[in-house]
Design a protein around this motif. Sequence first.
Motif: not given
Length: 331
Positions: A135-162
């Motif tokens: 699933c690392s490709g999916k997670h690379a996409g997750f990190l790209t979104y997270t960096k774009h919006i300036g959100a926190g690093p714990e992007y798999v948390a259910p309450d994360h903006p992603l």
Amino acid sequence: MAAAAQMVEIWRGGLLESSHAGHAVICDASGTVRESWGDPDAVIFPRSSCKMLQALPLIESGAADAFGLTDAQLALSCASHQGAALHSGAVARWLDGIGLGEADLRCGAHEPYDRTARDLLIRSDQAPCQYHNNCSGKHAGFLTYTKHIGAGPEYVAPDHPLQRAIKDAFEEVTQIPSPGFGIDGCSAPNFATTVQGLARAMAYFAAAPETGSARDRAAYRLTRAMAAYPEFVAGEGRACSELMRAMGGKVAIKTGAEAVFVAILPAQKLGIALKIVDGASRASEAAIAGLLVRLGVLDAQHPATLKRLNAVQRNWRGLETGITRLAPGFA
């Protein structure tokens, strides 16, 4: 609630040895059920079959364009890959290109499924890393979104903006509020839906126009990227890659753990979702092949089809021992 329908049988010596039941739905662009088997309202976890839904915010937000992602990378964002050098190297380069690295991933590490990559690690006495995670490709996409919006690093948390954005997109394209979520093997939330809801989402992707809303354009791009780069979606020897190649890039398909399978048919504007209740992937692969043959997009005699449907089983001496085929009344 309708009972699961018998879908796939394994025969040996002229006797039925095993059988697999499940639920399947074919939806059109209006969300109407064209055909169904079993219970369309059965609630399931789509697992990795819904990765294209999870990738919608990546494009809708503008993150994909802001970082110049290619169609191959978009396909990789929907992948359950083999961890081959092709895959792990692409993820490493992707993250390096956005100023991140392996330590930023939250998918965990596991041994690559690709034998060449696995053997290389063993011979060099190296441990697998998170790039090898399927699933690392999916997670690379997750990190790209997270960096774009300036959100926190714990992007798999259910309450994360992603994850909130994914849930909103998921419920809107399935047209059903999710009854809950489970944590997937890669640590991300996996939102439950019905088989019909998942098929409806696939039909939405199938009918999405190249021009239209941001979501329409995102669904269109993801569908074409998957079909154009099947080697990134799964890998050599895998059903997703081999069957998409057999259909000449005209259909996008995706498997999920515990025997879920989906298909997006743009020319016919149809979506398919199926779930084998006992979780056997040999049955989900045979069932999706059968439905694709039924709909006229897959050649019944193609080697990739015969590897899974009406597949002759042979023992270690090459003797024919049995056959995998569809149950009467299915597809």
